[in-house]
Design an enzyme around this catalytic site. Structure first.
Site, PDB file in Angstrom:
ATOM      1  N   HIS A 150     -33.011  68.809  -1.370  1.00 43.93           N
ATOM      2  CA  HIS A 150     -34.125  69.443  -2.099  1.00 43.93           C
ATOM      3  C   HIS A 150     -33.604  70.232  -3.280  1.00 43.93           C
ATOM      4  CE1 HIS A 150     -38.124  69.491   0.181  1.00 43.93           C
ATOM      5  NE2 HIS A 150     -37.401  68.535   0.745  1.00 43.93           N
TER       6      HIS A 150
ATOM      7  N   GLU B  31     -40.870  63.941  -3.787  1.00 46.20           N
ATOM      8  CA  GLU B  31     -42.004  64.840  -3.952  1.00 46.20           C
ATOM      9  C   GLU B  31     -41.940  65.482  -5.335  1.00 46.20           C
ATOM     10  OE1 GLU B  31     -39.561  65.835  -1.618  1.00 46.20           O
ATOM     11  OE2 GLU B  31     -40.335  64.662   0.057  1.00 46.20           O
TER      12      GLU B  31
END
Length: 318
Positions: free
Chosen positions: A38, A106
């Site tokens: 991430h 995402e």
């Protein structure tokens, strides 16, 4: 169930903590490691976001367990040629104990360069092209590519592993499962959905491995454990495509106010009742998964590892 791994959360923990958790996981008897990739955590309460490839380098020197990214998005934030180099070096450092887990990502992590965030069908198309580039570069051969989404010119990786790096594809819907079956060496998905597994196997996945992820919150006080799980990971229960399109941690915090503690209680085993944890793990085995990776929510990692070493892993294997 053949194997139980531990899922290292880069959203919740810094690099030194992650390496220590990996050591504890190996000592407790876990079979392998997942690690998230991430740029941002899902919310500010989680509070961390180390660069995954640096942590993998440290893991290669700290433990002997296999390691996989769960998952890397090789589409927007990082060009697939760069991901290929990172995967090749990781595989060399880990002596062949590395798998590359990939997905369509995402907006939370991928929008940061100010580029357009494509819709899901386009991202699947990009993923297929990206994997063509990555697989070619991992051979160590000189590569040029001019495709619809990516260009590579006269690129060659000089540090490559002896054997091909397995690439597993994350999927949360029917179309993605079919793509995973066609282009992946395995399937990654986060719920014990037998229909998803069957679609993957019928679509060309055959006997390739299927991997699942499970969040738990061990603790002696079930109510307190549930509050911790809800505070840190309510985002896990957001429906549909929201997790793919919300762009910032603050947006996830706003959306997560709609997720109740009761909904978390239905989805996340909390507390110290072995039956609750075993029931959740067995659901993956019953759905045809080969490995499930467990992540402990919160700070009490040592208590969790002691619990799984003494109560859960022996029961699963005995």
């Amino acid at each position: 169930m053949a194997d139980v791994g531990y899922f290292l959360s880069c959203e919740e923990h810094g690099p030194a903590e992650l390496v220590e958790q990996a050591r504890m996981a190996e000592q407790a008897g876990f079979d392998s490691l997942w690690i998230s990739d991430h740029f941002h955590p899902w919310n500010d309460a989680q509070g961390q976001s180390p660069f995954v490839w640096s942590v993998i380098g440290a893991l290669s020197q700290a433990v002997s367990l296999p390691v996989e990214t769960a998952v890397t998005c090789p589409l927007v934030r990082t060009h697939p040629a760069v991901i290929a180099q990172a995967a090749a070096t990781s595989a060399v450092q880990l002596g062949g104990r590395f798998r590359l887990g990939v997905g369509t990502g995402e907006a939370l992590n991928e929008h940061i360069l100010g580029t357009h965030w494509p819709e899901a069908s386009v991202r699947l198309e990009m993923l297929e092209e990206a994997l063509q580039i990555i697989r070619q570069l991992l051979t160590g051969e000189r590569t040029s590519h001019r495709g619809k989404h990516y260009t590579v010119e006269n690129a060659r990786l000089y540090t490559v592993p002896d054997d091909p790096v397995p690439i597993d594809v994350s999927a949360f819907g029917p179309q993605a499962a079919e793509v995973a079956a066609r282009i992946g060496d395995g399937l990654i998905t986060m719920t014990p959905d037998v229909t998803m597994v069957e679609r993957f196997r019928r679509g060309g996945g055959g006997a390739n491995p299927v991997y699942g992820g499970l969040k738990v919150c061990w603790g002696p006080d079930r109510r307190e454990a549930l509050r911790t799980a809800h505070r840190l990971w309510a985002n896990e229960q957001l429906p549909g495509e929201l997790p793919q399109i919300l762009p910032t941690p603050s947006h996830f915090e706003q959306a997560s106010t709609l997720v109740t503690e009761e909904r978390m209680a239905d989805a996340v085993p909390c507390g110290d009742d072995p039956d609750d944890h075993l029931r959740a793990l067995t659901a993956f085995a019953d759905a045809g998964f080969d490995t499930v990776y467990v992540n402990q929510i919160g700070k009490d990692q040592q208590g969790f590892f002691d619990f799984y070493r003494t109560k859960i892993l022996p029961a699963l294997r005995g």
